[in-house]
Design a protein around this motif. Structure first.
Motif, PDB file in Angstrom:
ATOM      1  N   LYS A  88       0.786  -1.314  -0.101  1.00 35.40           N
ATOM      2  CA  LYS A  88       0.226   0.490   0.025  1.00 35.40           C
ATOM      3  C   LYS A  88       0.698   0.905   0.283  1.00 35.40           C
ATOM      4  O   LYS A  88       0.635   1.766  -0.589  1.00 35.40           O
ATOM      5  N   SER A  91     -11.621   7.344  -1.692  1.00 36.55           N
ATOM      6  CA  SER A  91     -11.696   6.974   0.173  1.00 36.55           C
ATOM      7  C   SER A  91     -11.167   6.048   0.362  1.00 36.55           C
ATOM      8  O   SER A  91     -10.563   4.338  -0.478  1.00 36.55           O
ATOM      9  N   GLY A  92     -10.863   5.263   1.362  1.00 41.45           N
ATOM     10  CA  GLY A  92      -9.683   4.428   1.831  1.00 41.45           C
ATOM     11  C   GLY A  92      -8.678   4.326   2.353  1.00 41.45           C
ATOM     12  O   GLY A  92      -8.137   6.120   2.136  1.00 41.45           O
ATOM     13  N   SER A  93      -7.769   3.374   3.173  1.00 40.13           N
ATOM     14  CA  SER A  93      -6.850   3.516   3.613  1.00 40.13           C
ATOM     15  C   SER A  93      -5.208   3.643   3.071  1.00 40.13           C
ATOM     16  O   SER A  93      -4.190   4.250   3.049  1.00 40.13           O
ATOM     17  N   THR A  94      -5.682   3.334   1.900  1.00 43.25           N
ATOM     18  CA  THR A  94      -4.493   3.134   0.751  1.00 43.25           C
ATOM     19  C   THR A  94      -4.474   4.841   0.387  1.00 43.25           C
ATOM     20  O   THR A  94      -3.323   5.574  -0.282  1.00 43.25           O
ATOM     21  N   ASP A 103      -8.067   6.221  -6.660  1.00 40.24           N
ATOM     22  CA  ASP A 103      -8.928   5.705  -5.721  1.00 40.24           C
ATOM     23  C   ASP A 103      -8.650   4.126  -5.337  1.00 40.24           C
ATOM     24  O   ASP A 103      -7.359   3.347  -5.842  1.00 40.24           O
ATOM     25  N   GLY A 104      -9.021   3.984  -4.321  1.00 41.02           N
ATOM     26  CA  GLY A 104      -8.940   2.114  -4.165  1.00 41.02           C
ATOM     27  C   GLY A 104      -9.795   1.410  -4.056  1.00 41.02           C
ATOM     28  O   GLY A 104     -10.666   1.593  -5.038  1.00 41.02           O
ATOM     29  N   ALA A 105      -9.970   0.289  -4.030  1.00 41.74           N
ATOM     30  CA  ALA A 105     -10.910  -0.756  -4.125  1.00 41.74           C
ATOM     31  C   ALA A 105     -10.879  -1.746  -3.055  1.00 41.74           C
ATOM     32  O   ALA A 105      -9.647  -2.019  -2.733  1.00 41.74           O
ATOM     33  N   ASP A 106     -11.327  -2.868  -3.492  1.00 43.77           N
ATOM     34  CA  ASP A 106     -12.086  -4.034  -2.352  1.00 43.77           C
ATOM     35  C   ASP A 106     -11.545  -5.404  -3.214  1.00 43.77           C
ATOM     36  O   ASP A 106     -10.620  -6.104  -2.834  1.00 43.77           O
ATOM     37  N   LYS A 136     -16.318  -1.979  -5.042  1.00 39.31           N
ATOM     38  CA  LYS A 136     -15.887  -1.073  -3.939  1.00 39.31           C
ATOM     39  C   LYS A 136     -16.551  -0.437  -2.689  1.00 39.31           C
ATOM     40  O   LYS A 136     -18.407  -1.045  -3.377  1.00 39.31           O
ATOM     41  N   GLY A 137     -16.549   0.212  -2.002  1.00 44.00           N
ATOM     42  CA  GLY A 137     -17.568   0.409  -1.714  1.00 44.00           C
ATOM     43  C   GLY A 137     -17.532   0.017   0.179  1.00 44.00           C
ATOM     44  O   GLY A 137     -18.401   0.206   0.623  1.00 44.00           O
ATOM     45  N   ARG A 138     -16.248  -0.626   0.437  1.00 45.66           N
ATOM     46  CA  ARG A 138     -16.154  -1.296   1.931  1.00 45.66           C
ATOM     47  C   ARG A 138     -16.037   0.255   2.970  1.00 45.66           C
ATOM     48  O   ARG A 138     -16.783  -0.110   4.138  1.00 45.66           O
ATOM     49  N   GLY A 139     -15.328   1.116   1.775  1.00 45.19           N
ATOM     50  CA  GLY A 139     -16.200   2.606   3.408  1.00 45.19           C
ATOM     51  C   GLY A 139     -17.187   2.960   3.255  1.00 45.19           C
ATOM     52  O   GLY A 139     -17.197   3.832   3.848  1.00 45.19           O
ATOM     53  N   GLU A 176     -18.062   8.241  -5.168  1.00 42.72           N
ATOM     54  CA  GLU A 176     -16.438   7.329  -5.474  1.00 42.72           C
ATOM     55  C   GLU A 176     -17.093   6.656  -6.870  1.00 42.72           C
ATOM     56  O   GLU A 176     -16.542   7.022  -7.819  1.00 42.72           O
ATOM     57  N   LYS A 181      -6.102  -7.369  -3.117  1.00 44.87           N
ATOM     58  CA  LYS A 181      -7.229  -7.248  -4.229  1.00 44.87           C
ATOM     59  C   LYS A 181      -7.213  -7.850  -5.551  1.00 44.87           C
ATOM     60  O   LYS A 181      -8.561  -7.838  -5.829  1.00 44.87           O
TER      61      LYS A 181
HETATM   62  O1  DER Z   1     -14.167   1.939  -0.223  1.00 39.69           O
HETATM   63  C1  DER Z   1     -13.647   1.748  -0.825  1.00 39.69           C
HETATM   64  O2  DER Z   1     -14.195   1.816  -2.019  1.00 39.69           O
HETATM   65  C2  DER Z   1     -12.368   2.004  -0.834  1.00 39.69           C
HETATM   66  O3  DER Z   1     -11.422   2.749  -2.324  1.00 39.69           O
HETATM   67  C3  DER Z   1     -11.991   0.564  -0.528  1.00 39.69           C
HETATM   68  O4  DER Z   1     -12.154  -0.426  -1.030  1.00 39.69           O
HETATM   69  C4  DER Z   1     -10.341   0.565  -0.169  1.00 39.69           C
HETATM   70  O5  DER Z   1     -10.415   0.509   1.032  1.00 39.69           O
HETATM   71  P1  DER Z   1      -8.521   0.628   1.605  1.00 39.69           P
HETATM   72  O6  DER Z   1      -7.297   0.881   0.079  1.00 39.69           O
HETATM   73  O7  DER Z   1      -8.854   0.733   2.697  1.00 39.69           O
HETATM   74  O8  DER Z   1      -8.060  -1.114   1.008  1.00 39.69           O
END
Ligand code: DER
Length: 220
Positions: free
Chosen positions: A7, A28-31, A83-86, A96-99, A105, A123
């Motif tokens: 990451k 959004s998300g930690s990455t 952006d990140g992804a799950d 996506k959408g864990r957050g 997004e 991922k």
């Molecule tokens: O919610 C989301 O779509 C975020 O981008 C998420 O899925 C990625 O979060 P992470 O970078 O914390 O894994």
């Protein structure tokens, strides 16, 4: 937490792409969080003049804390987005959408001419849906209707996303609920079929978007 080195590496790589004057769509998300820290360092050290359009309150507050100026889609279109992804599946299909920020997004991604998805190897999946459910944002009173229609589309396990830190379900920043849905099979029509259910605001299934996947050091 999945392996952080991946990451952090991809976060630094995306930060290196930022140019003076950029208007950035920020996912959004930690990455993304790590990428913003790296970008803020460049803003400070190089006096970069950029603007961010955020996809969640959390990211907007973090941009403020980092001193990254912000704007909105009313005033600017993003020049590019990260952006990140799950999950990243075949053909760059995404879950996506864990957050919980999936609506903005997808809005920002659809509004941006160039989209980078920054992930670590954890991922990448053979089959979309193998690790994560598809989140579906739902107008609250439409819940029974939407759940019924999702079942007809093949959803096998539908869960109302519970909140942490409060009783009851997650309430999104658009005042809606989230149903997390497991699909064993994800046909190419599924994103549109879900969206066409009355009461669905958006889903975290991204199929057929023009996205560039960056995996910790190798751009695919
Ligand atoms: O919610 C989301 O779509 C975020 O981008 C998420 O899925 C990625 O979060 P992470 O970078 O914390 O894994």
């Amino acid at each position: 937490i999945t392996n952080r080195p991946g990451k952090e590496k991809v976060a630094r790589e995306i930060a290196a792409k930022v140019k003076d004057g950029d208007v950035l769509g920020v996912g959004s998300g930690s990455t993304v969080y790590l990428a913003l820290i790296a970008i803020a360092e460049r803003v400070k050290n190089e006096g970069l003049n950029i603007k961010a359009i955020s996809t969640s309150l959390e990211i907007s507050m973090f941009c403020s804390k980092l001193g990254i100026p912000q704007t909105t889609l009313y005033e600017h279109q993003p020049y590019w987005l990260f952006d990140g992804a799950d999950e990243v599946g075949p053909g760059n299909g995404l879950i996506k959408g864990r957050g919980g920020a999936l609506f903005k997004e997808k809005l920002l991604l659809a509004s941006s001419p160039l989209n980078y998805i920054i992930v670590d190897e954890s991922k990448q999946v053979e089959r979309l849906g193998q690790n994560f459910p598809i989140p579906v944002e739902v107008f609250p009173q439409a819940l029974p209707l939407v759940a019924n229609e999702l079942k007809k589309l093949g959803a096998e396990d539908i869960k109302l996303r519970p909140a942490k830190g409060k009783d009851g379900p997650v309430i999104t920043e658009n005042n809606n609920l989230i149903l997390d849905c497991r699909f064993h099979h994800i046909p190419t029509s599924l994103e549109k079929d879900i969206k066409s259910i009355t009461g669905v605001i958006e889903s975290g299934l991204f199929l057929g978007y023009d996205v560039h996947i960056m995996v910790a050091g190798n751009s695919l």
